[in-house]
Write an enzyme that holds these catalytic residues in place. Structure first.
Site, PDB file in Angstrom:
ATOM      1  N   ASP A  13       0.814  -1.228   0.000  1.00 59.36           N
ATOM      2  CA  ASP A  13       0.000   0.000   0.000  1.00 59.36           C
ATOM      3  C   ASP A  13       0.841   1.269   0.000  1.00 59.36           C
ATOM      4  OD1 ASP A  13      -2.256  -1.688   0.234  1.00 59.36           O
ATOM      5  OD2 ASP A  13      -1.944  -1.778   2.392  1.00 59.36           O
ATOM      6  N   LYS A  16       2.033   2.330  -5.132  1.00 57.91           N
ATOM      7  CA  LYS A  16       2.734   1.875  -6.345  1.00 57.91           C
ATOM      8  C   LYS A  16       1.925   2.174  -7.601  1.00 57.91           C
ATOM      9  CE  LYS A  16       3.088  -2.295  -4.562  1.00 57.91           C
ATOM     10  NZ  LYS A  16       2.736  -2.065  -3.152  1.00 57.91           N
ATOM     11  N   GLY A  40      -4.314  -4.441  -4.545  1.00 57.92           N
ATOM     12  CA  GLY A  40      -5.297  -3.524  -5.097  1.00 57.92           C
ATOM     13  C   GLY A  40      -4.749  -2.130  -5.156  1.00 57.92           C
ATOM     14  N   HIS A  41      -4.961  -1.469  -6.256  1.00 58.35           N
ATOM     15  CA  HIS A  41      -4.652  -0.048  -6.281  1.00 58.35           C
ATOM     16  C   HIS A  41      -5.598   0.714  -7.199  1.00 58.35           C
ATOM     17  CE1 HIS A  41      -1.656  -1.625  -9.253  1.00 58.35           C
ATOM     18  NE2 HIS A  41      -2.253  -0.720  -9.971  1.00 58.35           N
ATOM     19  N   GLN A 223       2.187  -5.883  -3.188  1.00 53.81           N
ATOM     20  CA  GLN A 223       2.582  -5.968  -1.770  1.00 53.81           C
ATOM     21  C   GLN A 223       3.924  -5.253  -1.529  1.00 53.81           C
ATOM     22  OE1 GLN A 223       1.480  -9.300  -3.150  1.00 53.81           O
ATOM     23  NE2 GLN A 223      -0.573  -8.689  -2.616  1.00 53.81           N
ATOM     24  N   THR A 300      -9.869  -4.885   0.894  1.00 58.05           N
ATOM     25  CA  THR A 300     -10.756  -5.388   1.948  1.00 58.05           C
ATOM     26  C   THR A 300     -11.440  -4.277   2.740  1.00 58.05           C
ATOM     27  OG1 THR A 300      -8.893  -5.456   3.478  1.00 58.05           O
ATOM     28  CG2 THR A 300      -9.376  -7.486   2.273  1.00 58.05           C
ATOM     29  N   ARG A 302     -10.264  -2.678   5.102  1.00 58.95           N
ATOM     30  CA  ARG A 302      -9.820  -2.667   6.505  1.00 58.95           C
ATOM     31  C   ARG A 302      -9.028  -1.398   6.838  1.00 58.95           C
ATOM     32  NH1 ARG A 302      -6.655  -8.229   7.171  1.00 58.95           N
ATOM     33  NH2 ARG A 302      -6.111  -7.788   5.010  1.00 58.95           N
ATOM     34  N   LYS A 330       2.779  10.338  -0.410  1.00 61.97           N
ATOM     35  CA  LYS A 330       1.913  10.851   0.664  1.00 61.97           C
ATOM     36  C   LYS A 330       2.629  11.754   1.666  1.00 61.97           C
ATOM     37  CE  LYS A 330      -1.952   8.272   1.231  1.00 61.97           C
ATOM     38  NZ  LYS A 330      -2.845   7.164   1.603  1.00 61.97           N
TER      39      LYS A 330
HETATM   40  P1  IMP Z   1      -2.654 -12.845   1.945  1.00 67.40           P
HETATM   41  O1  IMP Z   1      -1.742 -12.267   0.923  1.00 67.40           O
HETATM   42  O2  IMP Z   1      -4.107 -12.627   1.644  1.00 67.40           O
HETATM   43  O3  IMP Z   1      -2.338 -14.270   2.291  1.00 67.40           O
HETATM   44  O4  IMP Z   1      -2.406 -12.026   3.324  1.00 67.40           O
HETATM   45  C1  IMP Z   1      -1.189 -12.128   4.033  1.00 67.40           C
HETATM   46  C2  IMP Z   1      -0.792 -10.776   4.608  1.00 67.40           C
HETATM   47  O5  IMP Z   1      -0.430  -9.903   3.559  1.00 67.40           O
HETATM   48  C3  IMP Z   1      -1.910 -10.071   5.383  1.00 67.40           C
HETATM   49  O6  IMP Z   1      -1.344  -9.332   6.445  1.00 67.40           O
HETATM   50  C4  IMP Z   1      -2.475  -9.118   4.341  1.00 67.40           C
HETATM   51  O7  IMP Z   1      -3.127  -8.013   4.939  1.00 67.40           O
HETATM   52  C5  IMP Z   1      -1.201  -8.709   3.619  1.00 67.40           C
HETATM   53  N1  IMP Z   1      -1.452  -8.243   2.249  1.00 67.40           N
HETATM   54  C6  IMP Z   1      -1.743  -8.976   1.169  1.00 67.40           C
HETATM   55  N2  IMP Z   1      -1.891  -8.201   0.082  1.00 67.40           N
HETATM   56  C7  IMP Z   1      -1.652  -6.938   0.485  1.00 67.40           C
HETATM   57  C8  IMP Z   1      -1.613  -5.673  -0.199  1.00 67.40           C
HETATM   58  O8  IMP Z   1      -1.810  -5.557  -1.413  1.00 67.40           O
HETATM   59  N3  IMP Z   1      -1.312  -4.607   0.576  1.00 67.40           N
HETATM   60  C9  IMP Z   1      -1.058  -4.696   1.894  1.00 67.40           C
HETATM   61  N4  IMP Z   1      -1.078  -5.852   2.557  1.00 67.40           N
HETATM   62  C10 IMP Z   1      -1.372  -6.958   1.868  1.00 67.40           C
END
Ligand code: IMP
Length: 429
Positions: A13, A16, A40-41, A223, A300, A302, A330
């Site tokens: 996040d 990118k 996601g972006h 990520q 998500t 969140r 930012k």
């Molecule tokens: P997973 O990739 O869904 O298995 O999640 C594993 C960890 O990576 C969790 O803490 C997620 O919140 C984090 N995560 C996965 N994708 C992203 C992203 O695009 N941005 C930030 N955190 C991510």
């Protein structure tokens, strides 16, 4: 050496998407090399907001070839939905291709992701529940399904019979969950096959051709380095390699062809999900930064955890990825703060650390060492050149670069394209 790798330097996040948008017009090809629709972006182009999860945002430029590489795990349903959304927005998707070697998220993966998290209880990771971890597990266990399998119905059926036995046994015996039906999965996936077929390609010759002709290629990471399965804060990580190394293996591009590695960092730190976060701000200040920075997940929704910039993390990301160009995003979110802190290392059990240690419990309980810098308390949104920024802001940015060990070439002070201050274009020559 016309290949540029772009990685997130923190826990994802970092913004990118905005940098990819800046560079995509200047490259011939954008390749996504790992992760799935957990990423996601959002990109704002000509006043229209576009959301990306799997498809490279380079698709906004009709002349850019967009490749989803074999290191990505693709949920075919999510892919098709995203594709349709872009097509409905009038985006030309003819330049999109999907590696036949990329693995697929199967219907049981998101279910197992959620059940696995529930079973961990207090030790849960906070995954996105998109089935990404279970899909990579199956890839490594050599029982995964690849995009190319969609073109081989008999093979798909035979393999599914075997794999589904394993999955249904786990679902019923471990979790007391209902089973999946083989015919239903086959019908669903063969339905996708027809619609995905035009995009499936052996990307090897395509990439080799681009390399031979010295085309400009951008490898788009998802990520961030601290979520890397090896280098990150394991087990609070994602299941792929969001590093420069992962970009090479996930695309088939050799490291020797990489001309520049760009690290995108936020001017402070955020993370979603659980896991250690030494510079986290849990009080009112953290809430304020979260609100000003709109720190809520694109995938998500969140709320993201928020903290000071961690230069120990920054230095670690720079040195493990060979980052030679930093994009700091930012910066405007910090405009109102009277004082700022930069973490330069940690003290753990009386010992000074200049990088995140492997011991997760030590990292969780360490004391960050801070340097304090004066804030600028001036709006920066209207600045269009680096030199226009207040002196204290420039000093903060230069100190970030110094502590991390790479030049800050681009600074972002807002969501739009004109809020991007470019000192040097972060692209391989
Ligand atoms: P997973 O990739 O869904 O298995 O999640 C594993 C960890 O990576 C969790 O803490 C997620 O919140 C984090 N995560 C996965 N994708 C992203 C992203 O695009 N941005 C930030 N955190 C991510």
């Amino acid at each position: 050496m016309s290949v540029t790798i772009l990685v997130g330097g923190q826990w994802g996040d970092e913004g990118k998407g905005k940098v990819i948008d800046l560079l995509a017009d200047r490259v011939d090809m954008v390749v996504r090399s790992q992760g799935g629709n957990n990423a996601g972006h959002t990109v704002v182009a000509q006043g229209v907001e576009h959301r990306f999860h799997l498809i490279p945002s380079g698709i906004l430029n009709p002349d850019t070839l967009c490749v989803i590489g074999h290191g990505v795990v693709v949920d075919p349903n999510a892919f098709l939905q995203e594709l349709e959304r872009h097509q409905q927005a009038g985006i030309d998707t003819r330049n999109l291709m999907l590696s036949d070697r990329a693995h697929m998220v199967m219907p049981y993966h998101p279910v197992l992701d959620k059940l696995g998290e529930e079973m961990r209880g207090d030790d849960r990771l906070g995954t996105t529940w998109r089935g990404i971890g279970p899909a990579y597990e199956d890839k490594v266990r050599r029982i995964g399904f690849r995009i190319g399998d969609l073109q081989k119905p008999a093979f798909l059926e035979k393999k599914l019979r075997f794999v589904l036995r394993l999955k249904n046994e786990t679902l019923t015996k471990m979790y007391g969950h209902a089973t999946f039906d083989e015919r239903a999965i086959l019908d669903e996936y063969l339905g996708y096959a027809e619609r995905i077929d035009p995009y499936i390609r052996d990307i090897y010759p395509v990439i080799q051709d681009a390399l031979q002709h010295d085309r400009r290629i951008l490898l788009e990471g998802a990520q961030g380095v601290l979520l890397d399965i090896d280098l990150g804060t394991y087990p609070y990580v994602t299941s792929s390699a969001p590093t420069a190394g992962g970009a090479c293996t996930g695309s088939g591009i050799p490291p020797s062809r990489v001309g520049r590695t760009v690290g995108v960092f936020k001017a402070y730190t955020t993370r979603v999900g659980y896991g250690p976060f030494p510079t986290e701000l849990t009080g009112e200040l953290g809430d304020r930064i979260r609100e000003v920075g709109h720190e809520y997940g694109t995938t998500t929704g969140r709320a993201r955890r928020v903290g000071w910039f961690d230069a120990a993390v920054g230095r670690y990301a720079v040195s493990t990825n060979g980052i030679d160009s930093i994009v700091l995003t930012k910066v405007d979110v910090l405009d109102a703060l009277p004082t700022l802190r930069l973490c330069t290392g940690y003290v753990s059990k009386g010992e000074l650390w200049d990088h995140p240690m492997a011991n997760i419990s030590h990292l969780k309980h360490c004391d960050p060492v801070y340097e304090e810098l004066p804030g600028w308390q001036t709006p920066t949104r209207d600045c269009r050149r680096f030199e226009d920024l207040p002196a204290a802001c420039r000093a903060y940015i230069e100190r970030v670069g110094e502590l991390c060990g790479a030049a800050v070439d681009v600074v972002s002070v807002g969501p739009d394209r004109e809020h991007t201050l470019v000192r040097r274009l972060p692209l391989a020559a």
